[in-house]
Design an enzyme around this catalytic site. Structure first.
Site, PDB file in Angstrom:
ATOM      1  NE  ARG A 148      -3.555  -2.104   2.903  1.00  0.00           N
ATOM      2  CZ  ARG A 148      -3.323  -3.177   3.656  1.00  0.00           C
ATOM      3  NH1 ARG A 148      -2.152  -3.299   4.288  1.00  0.00           N
ATOM      4  NH2 ARG A 148      -4.226  -4.127   3.793  1.00  0.00           N
ATOM      5  CE  LYS A 172      -6.328  -0.513   4.771  1.00  0.00           C
ATOM      6  NZ  LYS A 172      -7.675  -0.807   4.242  1.00  0.00           N
ATOM      7  CG  HIS A 244      -4.378   0.370  -3.919  1.00  0.00           C
ATOM      8  ND1 HIS A 244      -3.714   0.505  -2.714  1.00  0.00           N
ATOM      9  CD2 HIS A 244      -5.320  -0.578  -3.722  1.00  0.00           C
ATOM     10  CE1 HIS A 244      -4.244  -0.321  -1.827  1.00  0.00           C
ATOM     11  NE2 HIS A 244      -5.205  -0.992  -2.408  1.00  0.00           N
ATOM     12  NE  ARG A 247      -2.846  -3.784  -1.117  1.00  0.00           N
ATOM     13  CZ  ARG A 247      -2.391  -4.511  -0.101  1.00  0.00           C
ATOM     14  NH1 ARG A 247      -1.097  -4.714   0.023  1.00  0.00           N
ATOM     15  NH2 ARG A 247      -3.220  -5.019   0.795  1.00  0.00           N
ATOM     16  CG  HIS A 270      -6.196  -8.480   2.061  1.00  0.00           C
ATOM     17  ND1 HIS A 270      -6.297  -8.862   0.748  1.00  0.00           N
ATOM     18  CD2 HIS A 270      -6.001  -7.134   2.033  1.00  0.00           C
ATOM     19  CE1 HIS A 270      -6.178  -7.809  -0.037  1.00  0.00           C
ATOM     20  NE2 HIS A 270      -5.990  -6.757   0.722  1.00  0.00           N
ATOM     21  CE1 TYR A 279      -5.945  -4.841  -3.658  1.00  0.00           C
ATOM     22  CE2 TYR A 279      -7.536  -5.982  -2.290  1.00  0.00           C
ATOM     23  CZ  TYR A 279      -6.721  -4.909  -2.518  1.00  0.00           C
ATOM     24  OH  TYR A 279      -6.676  -3.890  -1.608  1.00  0.00           O
TER      25      TYR A 279
END
Length: 298
Positions: A148, A172, A244, A247, A270, A279
């Protein structure tokens, strides 16, 4: 309870209990701020503990005139989360958003780049400029490790474990994971680090930051977007490309070449494999190949 107090408590809950990133917390807060502005514009005097379903329904209805279905669904989800928090803390007995349904939206499949397009973009980096080697290393890292933007700009020299073939990535909610890094990506990071970065006047507090601007400070998210936008324009690629996208392409290319979805999930960081599936641009030929390779009655 005033709105300002409720928002402050909610932000604390999102940060401590749910471990969300600052960007996610800001987005959740903006949903509530939008509701507050609506209440002020309509001169409606009500607080977070007394607001009723009918007022929220009217707010959603008015908002729907201004935003698309996806933005509307995200707003509804954000408000439901806020009132669920108030319910969880026993501030309210009911969630006034419970019966408000979000619009049905299909999954938005992200654009991806082919390997040829990625090579074309990288070839447009101007290596005659001081920041050229840095920009090349940035694109190689975005694609080579599937990072990211926030993970890229926060990458540190102390996160590089090249001898072991990994980098330590802070994702995150400040969750850390080790991501494999290939020889090609290592090569371009080393060129930037050893030939360009060590000649910069690095500012205090940024000594360990890997990617720096010309003033020796950490790059911003906006700068990464600008770098990618300019290179894509030079390459003449007519797609909706952002940092992004590299990614997305990282994950898609791994899957198409036979990588396990669970391994891709771990590399992307994730929590849910359902997120990873978004994705994936899996074409029918790939599915047929998997069936013909692994099914006992192939």
């Amino acid at each position: 309870m005033k709105w300002s107090h409720a928002i402050k408590d909610y932000e604390h809950y999102l940060r401590i209990e749910r471990g969300l990133s600052d960007n996610s917390i800001i987005n959740y807060s903006l949903d509530i701020q939008r509701l507050i502005k609506y209440l002020e514009s309509q001169d409606i005097k009500t607080g977070p503990l007394s607001i009723e379903k009918e007022i929220l329904q009217q707010f959603i209805y008015e908002t729907a005139k201004l935003v698309n279905a996806r933005s509307q669904a995200r707003l509804i989800s954000g408000l439901k989360s806020f009132f669920n928090y108030l319910l969880f803390e026993d501030y309210r007995e009911t969630n006034p958003m419970d019966l408000i349904e979000a619009p049905k939206i299909g999954r938005k499949l992200p654009d991806t780049l082919s390997l040829e397009e990625i090579d074309l973009i990288i070839s447009k980096v101007d290596l005659s400029k001081a920041e050229g080697e840095r920009n090349k290393a940035i694109i190689e890292t975005l694609y080579g490790c599937g990072l990211r933007v926030s993970e890229l700009i926060n990458l540190k020299l102390s996160d590089l474990f090249f001898e072991e073939g990994f980098i330590n990535v802070t994702g995150k909610g400040d969750k850390q994971r080790f991501v494999p890094i290939g020889d090609v990506t290592q090569k371009y990071i080393n060129i930037y680090k050893d030939q360009i970065r060590n000649h910069l006047n690095i500012q205090s507090g940024h000594e360990d930051t890997l990617f720096l601007n010309r003033r020796g400070r950490q790059l911003t998210r906006a700068m990464i977007f600008t770098i990618v936008k300019r290179l894509v324009e030079k390459a003449g690629i007519q797609k909706n490309i952002s940092p992004h996208t590299f990614r997305h392409s990282f994950a898609t290319h791994l899957l198409e070449n036979g990588a396990d979805l669970r391994a891709i999930q771990l590399m992307l960081g994730h929590e849910s494999i359902t997120t990873t599936e978004i994705y994936m641009h899996v074409d029918r030929s790939h599915l047929s190949e998997v069936m013909n390779t692994y099914h006992p009655r192939r």
